[in-house]
Design a protein around this motif. Structure first.
Motif, PDB file in Angstrom:
ATOM      1  N   VAL A 173       0.967  60.855  33.220  1.00 29.34           N
ATOM      2  CA  VAL A 173       1.975  61.556  32.415  1.00 29.34           C
ATOM      3  C   VAL A 173       1.620  63.035  32.324  1.00 29.34           C
ATOM      4  N   ILE A 174       0.353  63.330  32.056  1.00 27.90           N
ATOM      5  CA  ILE A 174      -0.087  64.728  31.940  1.00 27.90           C
ATOM      6  C   ILE A 174       0.056  65.437  33.287  1.00 27.90           C
ATOM      7  N   ILE A 175      -0.308  64.768  34.372  1.00 27.59           N
ATOM      8  CA  ILE A 175      -0.143  65.353  35.710  1.00 27.59           C
ATOM      9  C   ILE A 175       1.335  65.684  35.949  1.00 27.59           C
ATOM     10  N   ASP A 176       2.227  64.758  35.614  1.00 24.10           N
ATOM     11  CA  ASP A 176       3.658  64.979  35.802  1.00 24.10           C
ATOM     12  C   ASP A 176       4.146  66.187  35.004  1.00 24.10           C
ATOM     13  N   ILE A 177       3.679  66.304  33.769  1.00 21.74           N
ATOM     14  CA  ILE A 177       4.055  67.448  32.923  1.00 21.74           C
ATOM     15  C   ILE A 177       3.518  68.737  33.540  1.00 21.74           C
ATOM     16  N   LEU A 178       2.259  68.730  33.969  1.00 21.34           N
ATOM     17  CA  LEU A 178       1.661  69.927  34.577  1.00 21.34           C
ATOM     18  C   LEU A 178       2.406  70.326  35.852  1.00 21.34           C
ATOM     19  N   GLU A 179       2.841  69.352  36.635  1.00 26.16           N
ATOM     20  CA  GLU A 179       3.593  69.657  37.857  1.00 26.16           C
ATOM     21  C   GLU A 179       4.917  70.345  37.548  1.00 26.16           C
ATOM     22  N   ARG A 180       5.545  69.969  36.450  1.00 24.34           N
ATOM     23  CA  ARG A 180       6.809  70.608  36.059  1.00 24.34           C
ATOM     24  C   ARG A 180       6.568  72.008  35.493  1.00 24.34           C
ATOM     25  N   ILE A 181       5.506  72.156  34.730  1.00 25.69           N
ATOM     26  CA  ILE A 181       5.215  73.443  34.087  1.00 25.69           C
ATOM     27  C   ILE A 181       4.675  74.457  35.092  1.00 25.69           C
ATOM     28  N   ALA A 182       3.843  73.995  36.004  1.00 22.56           N
ATOM     29  CA  ALA A 182       3.209  74.884  36.985  1.00 22.56           C
ATOM     30  C   ALA A 182       3.415  74.310  38.389  1.00 22.56           C
TER      31      ALA A 182
ATOM     32  N   ASN B 230      -7.038  68.326  43.313  1.00 28.58           N
ATOM     33  CA  ASN B 230      -8.485  68.415  43.072  1.00 28.58           C
ATOM     34  C   ASN B 230      -8.808  68.738  41.617  1.00 28.58           C
ATOM     35  N   LEU B 231      -7.910  68.392  40.732  1.00 30.87           N
ATOM     36  CA  LEU B 231      -8.124  68.665  39.317  1.00 30.87           C
ATOM     37  C   LEU B 231      -9.354  67.919  38.818  1.00 30.87           C
ATOM     38  N   ASP B 232     -10.274  68.652  38.220  1.00 29.26           N
ATOM     39  CA  ASP B 232     -11.490  68.068  37.663  1.00 29.26           C
ATOM     40  C   ASP B 232     -11.206  67.727  36.198  1.00 29.26           C
ATOM     41  N   ASP B 233     -11.263  66.443  35.872  1.00 27.09           N
ATOM     42  CA  ASP B 233     -10.879  65.990  34.531  1.00 27.09           C
ATOM     43  C   ASP B 233     -11.793  66.499  33.431  1.00 27.09           C
ATOM     44  N   SER B 234     -12.986  66.976  33.775  1.00 33.85           N
ATOM     45  CA  SER B 234     -13.923  67.424  32.744  1.00 33.85           C
ATOM     46  C   SER B 234     -13.936  68.946  32.556  1.00 33.85           C
ATOM     47  N   VAL B 235     -13.204  69.674  33.390  1.00 36.32           N
ATOM     48  CA  VAL B 235     -13.160  71.137  33.316  1.00 36.32           C
ATOM     49  C   VAL B 235     -11.861  71.552  32.620  1.00 36.32           C
TER      50      VAL B 235
END
Length: 87
Positions: free
Chosen positions: A9-18, A25-30
């Motif tokens: 869900v967060i990935i989908d939102i980020l794809e729409r926003i940016a 290669n998104l690092d989940d801890s950074v």
């Protein structure tokens, strides 16, 4: 929702926003802001999308919990545990 569904869900939102960002290669801890060109308005868009799609109210004092993918998923798990995923 499971933690993996919340992450998607967060990935989908980020794809729409940016839409120009490469999230493969998104690092989940950074922190998101260290990996992406997100400003404070983009961050508020994430919060608003969660509110609009899932009726999740995130108080401003909790915004710090949404800095990384790991912390965001951990924060949202109890709030979305009874929500059916559309992902």
């Amino acid at each position: 929702m499971t933690s993996e569904q919340i992450r998607q869900v967060i990935i989908d939102i980020l794809e729409r926003i940016a839409p120009d960002e490469d999230l493969t290669n998104l690092d989940d801890s950074v922190p998101f802001r260290e990996q992406m060109e997100l400003d404070s308005m983009d961050f508020l868009d994430i919060v608003m999308e969660l509110r609009k799609q899932y009726r999740v109210q995130i108080p401003e004092e909790d915004y710090g919990n949404l800095g990384t993918m790991d912390s965001t998923v951990t924060y949202l798990e109890p709030l979305l545990k009874d929500v059916e995923s559309t992902v």
